[in-house]
Design an enzyme around this catalytic site. Structure first.
Site, PDB file in Angstrom:
ATOM      1  N   PRO A   2      -1.010  43.247  13.228  1.00 27.33           N
ATOM      2  CA  PRO A   2      -0.980  42.621  14.563  1.00 27.33           C
ATOM      3  C   PRO A   2       0.389  42.728  15.241  1.00 27.33           C
ATOM      4  CG  PRO A   2      -1.986  41.161  12.931  1.00 27.33           C
ATOM      5  CD  PRO A   2      -1.378  42.299  12.180  1.00 27.33           C
ATOM      6  N   GLU A   3       0.376  43.221  16.468  1.00 27.04           N
ATOM      7  CA  GLU A   3       1.584  43.272  17.284  1.00 27.04           C
ATOM      8  C   GLU A   3       1.320  42.445  18.542  1.00 27.04           C
ATOM      9  OE1 GLU A   3       3.298  47.185  17.676  1.00 27.04           O
ATOM     10  OE2 GLU A   3       2.304  47.902  15.873  1.00 27.04           O
ATOM     11  N   LYS A  59       5.270  37.866  18.287  1.00 24.70           N
ATOM     12  CA  LYS A  59       4.094  37.892  17.422  1.00 24.70           C
ATOM     13  C   LYS A  59       3.692  36.499  16.936  1.00 24.70           C
ATOM     14  CE  LYS A  59       5.679  42.334  15.565  1.00 24.70           C
ATOM     15  NZ  LYS A  59       5.943  43.064  14.309  1.00 24.70           N
ATOM     16  N   ARG A 249       9.860  52.460   8.286  1.00 21.74           N
ATOM     17  CA  ARG A 249       8.425  52.499   8.547  1.00 21.74           C
ATOM     18  C   ARG A 249       7.965  53.927   8.791  1.00 21.74           C
ATOM     19  NH1 ARG A 249       6.269  47.925  10.595  1.00 21.74           N
ATOM     20  NH2 ARG A 249       4.360  49.017  10.117  1.00 21.74           N
TER      21      ARG A 249
END
Ligand SMILES: [Zn+2]
Length: 261
Positions: A2-3, A59, A249
């Site tokens: 989730p962003e 977030k 990432r």
């Protein structure tokens, strides 16, 4: 993962389903999602309270009640679900809130990353969010310039640093940089004025589009739609995309459209 757009989608669920409703019961199926509060403490704090507002910062989702506030962070796999109380439980429903209209809000999370916190009052909410930068949706071109000024780290690392700018994660950052034609490893203080302007424009457009649908857009003309293909190609130039680890990432970019530093 989730962003900002996903959490904005959960905020709408919380607002639509929860605002004005009373919490009749709180059931914790797994205390592994709670941070610094016990199941009993959470229940005592929220039972009988009325949900007054659904706010989001980066977030983080904040459910304000006529008593304490509940803070939700969705980590890697979390989501918020609104459903009727008689809907069969899902095995990843960790905390269930019974509302006074016969519906439920469920915090569903496959992993358990202690995403739920309780804040006694407004000041406590502010303390818990004090380490966050401004919400990415609220930052304009001039604001982004100020946030990036003098930073020497790679631009992807800076964009995804929640203490600089709150809300962007891996997919959004890659999508924004691809659209702005900036390589993710470029040093932030090496971006010229035109590049910073492109970055701000791309951030605004990507956020606007993805908030509308509640997730990072997977439309055809986007990096996100192609990054996980077996042999991914750039939807702009048709060349091969690269994937490698940047800022810790898995990062995707187009070496033609986003020239390396
Ligand atoms: Zn390209």
């Amino acid at each position: 993962m989730p962003e900002l757009p996903d959490v904005e989608g959960y905020r709408r669920i919380l607002a639509d389903e929860g605002e004005g409703r009373r919490v009749d019961e709180v059931r914790v199926a797994d205390p592994g999602v709670l941070r610094e509060v016990t199941p009993g403490g959470l229940r005592r704090a929220l039972r009988g309270r009325r949900i007054e507002a659904a706010d989001r910062h980066g977030k983080w989702l904040v459910a304000r009640t006529d008593g304490p506030a509940l803070l939700l962070h969705f980590g890697m796999t979390g989501r918020l679900v609104g459903c009727p109380a008689d809907e069969p439980p899902h095995r990843h429903d960790r905390v269930v809130f019974d509302l006074d209209d016969g519906r439920q809000l469920r915090f569903r999370d496959q992993r358990k990353l202690q995403g739920i916190r309780l804040a006694r009052d407004r000041a406590a909410v502010d303390r818990l969010l004090a380490g966050q930068g401004p919400d990415a949706l609220s930052v304009d071109a001039a604001g982004l310039d100020r946030l990036l000024a003098g930073r020497r780290a790679g631009v992807k690392a800076v964009l995804t640093d929640q203490s600089v700018l709150a809300g962007l994660g891996n997919l959004l950052a890659d999508e924004i940089l691809w659209r702005a034609r900036i390589h993710p490893s470029r040093r932030t203080d090496g971006l010229d004025r035109a590049e910073r302007r492109r970055l701000a424009d791309a951030m605004r457009r990507v956020l606007r589009d993805s908030v509308r649908v509640g997730h990072v857009p997977a439309r055809r003309a986007s990096l996100t739609a192609h990054r996980d293909d077996a042999e991914p190609t750039c939807p702009r130039c048709g060349g091969p995309l690269r994937r490698d680890r940047i800022a810790g990432r898995t990062t995707a970019w187009c070496p033609h459209c986003q020239p390396p530093p």
